[in-house]
Design a protein around this motif. Sequence first.
Motif, PDB file in Angstrom:
ATOM      1  N   GLN A 257      15.400 -16.361  21.189  1.00 17.88           N
ATOM      2  CA  GLN A 257      15.063 -17.244  22.309  1.00 17.88           C
ATOM      3  C   GLN A 257      15.925 -18.500  22.361  1.00 17.88           C
ATOM      4  N   ILE A 258      17.054 -18.486  21.675  1.00 21.32           N
ATOM      5  CA  ILE A 258      18.001 -19.599  21.722  1.00 21.32           C
ATOM      6  C   ILE A 258      19.270 -19.121  22.425  1.00 21.32           C
ATOM      7  N   HIS A 259      19.803 -19.953  23.311  1.00 23.10           N
ATOM      8  CA  HIS A 259      21.019 -19.619  24.046  1.00 23.10           C
ATOM      9  C   HIS A 259      22.041 -20.732  23.827  1.00 23.10           C
TER      10      HIS A 259
ATOM     11  N   LEU B  89      24.391 -27.093  17.314  1.00 25.97           N
ATOM     12  CA  LEU B  89      22.938 -26.935  17.239  1.00 25.97           C
ATOM     13  C   LEU B  89      22.401 -27.439  15.907  1.00 25.97           C
ATOM     14  N   PRO B  90      21.157 -27.908  15.872  1.00 28.48           N
ATOM     15  CA  PRO B  90      20.539 -28.301  14.600  1.00 28.48           C
ATOM     16  C   PRO B  90      20.381 -27.099  13.671  1.00 28.48           C
ATOM     17  N   PRO B  91      20.317 -27.325  12.382  1.00 30.81           N
ATOM     18  CA  PRO B  91      20.175 -26.210  11.434  1.00 30.81           C
ATOM     19  C   PRO B  91      18.929 -25.364  11.661  1.00 30.81           C
ATOM     20  N   ASP B  92      17.860 -25.935  12.237  1.00 36.72           N
ATOM     21  CA  ASP B  92      16.646 -25.159  12.473  1.00 36.72           C
ATOM     22  C   ASP B  92      16.828 -24.092  13.539  1.00 36.72           C
ATOM     23  N   CYS B  93      17.926 -24.147  14.291  1.00 40.17           N
ATOM     24  CA  CYS B  93      18.143 -23.199  15.381  1.00 40.17           C
ATOM     25  C   CYS B  93      18.980 -22.001  14.960  1.00 40.17           C
ATOM     26  N   MET B  94      19.397 -21.931  13.717  1.00 38.92           N
ATOM     27  CA  MET B  94      20.305 -20.872  13.290  1.00 38.92           C
ATOM     28  C   MET B  94      19.985 -20.432  11.873  1.00 38.92           C
ATOM     29  N   THR B  95      20.487 -19.273  11.519  1.00 38.20           N
ATOM     30  CA  THR B  95      20.428 -18.768  10.150  1.00 38.20           C
ATOM     31  C   THR B  95      21.853 -18.469   9.704  1.00 38.20           C
ATOM     32  N   CYS B  96      22.231 -18.994   8.546  1.00 40.48           N
ATOM     33  CA  CYS B  96      23.611 -18.867   8.062  1.00 40.48           C
ATOM     34  C   CYS B  96      23.631 -18.118   6.731  1.00 40.48           C
TER      35      CYS B  96
ATOM     36  N   SER C  10       8.208 -22.800  17.428  1.00 41.28           N
ATOM     37  CA  SER C  10       8.245 -24.265  17.372  1.00 41.28           C
ATOM     38  C   SER C  10       9.663 -24.806  17.348  1.00 41.28           C
ATOM     39  N   TYR C  11      10.612 -24.037  16.836  1.00 37.61           N
ATOM     40  CA  TYR C  11      11.968 -24.559  16.730  1.00 37.61           C
ATOM     41  C   TYR C  11      12.685 -24.625  18.077  1.00 37.61           C
ATOM     42  N   VAL C  12      12.150 -23.952  19.099  1.00 40.76           N
ATOM     43  CA  VAL C  12      12.829 -23.924  20.399  1.00 40.76           C
ATOM     44  C   VAL C  12      12.930 -25.322  20.998  1.00 40.76           C
ATOM     45  N   SER C  13      11.922 -26.162  20.764  1.00 41.04           N
ATOM     46  CA  SER C  13      11.947 -27.519  21.326  1.00 41.04           C
ATOM     47  C   SER C  13      13.057 -28.373  20.730  1.00 41.04           C
ATOM     48  N   LYS C  14      13.562 -28.005  19.557  1.00 42.43           N
ATOM     49  CA  LYS C  14      14.641 -28.769  18.928  1.00 42.43           C
ATOM     50  C   LYS C  14      16.024 -28.273  19.325  1.00 42.43           C
ATOM     51  N   CYS C  15      16.098 -27.163  20.036  1.00 42.34           N
ATOM     52  CA  CYS C  15      17.377 -26.518  20.312  1.00 42.34           C
ATOM     53  C   CYS C  15      17.727 -26.642  21.790  1.00 42.34           C
ATOM     54  N   PRO C  16      18.723 -27.433  22.141  1.00 44.55           N
ATOM     55  CA  PRO C  16      19.136 -27.544  23.544  1.00 44.55           C
ATOM     56  C   PRO C  16      19.763 -26.241  24.036  1.00 44.55           C
TER      57      PRO C  16
END
Length: 255
Positions: A113-115, A85-92, A71-77
Amino acid sequence: MVALAVSGLSALKRLCSVALFVSQLYVLSGRAGSLMTTEHSKQQFMSTKGVTSPSTNTPYTRATETTEIPSYVSKCPSNGLCSKLPPDCMTCKTNFSCVYGKPATFDCKIKPQIHCVDQRNNEVENFTINMTCQFCWQLEPTDYVCTSSTSCMTVSCPRQRYNANCTVHDHIHCLGNRVFPKMLYCNWTGGYKWSTALALSITLGGFGADRFYLGQWREGLGKLFSFGGLGIWTLIDVLLIGVGYVGPADGSLYI
């Protein structure tokens, strides 16, 4: 008499021979049936074993490939800067050496699946971001949005609060949970205008028009049948509405 006894004995021997033959035939037929049943079950077992997995002896099923998109892929350009990138697209990773309220650097990695690319337009997976060291519930009110309540009284003494669930905006980075509870003051409106209520109180307050407009029909009837409390109630309501002490009956704020 002797001849009769001998013939009876021979007949008895023949009968015993027949009975022995029948019993042997029955035993042989039962053993053959059991052998046939065993052979049939063995064939069924071998046929079943032929379609089972050789390692687990469980029915073989072909592994289905999962093509579900998170589901987070739609938020990540795609192919954008990793640091944007939005925080939902990464883990820190948590930076335990950061000082509250001060800028800090955090090591992050993009999710599957994020580039994304770095400043040199090279596709990377690991990168760093800079943000202020503070928890999400310590952010400014403009950095998150909260649920509203239409059941609390905004015009009351003391002013009422309600439990709200707040969510941080997608472009804001912070520590801790991005959804958190918070106690907020009642702050909602039902569409009543303060200027309209004050004008009605000055012009038609003696007939209770201001109270009827605010939804306080009991007080409106009292002013109507008492001619505005002989003018005293009318003057008091002008002052109370003017300073905002008397508000809508539903507890909302003026607009």
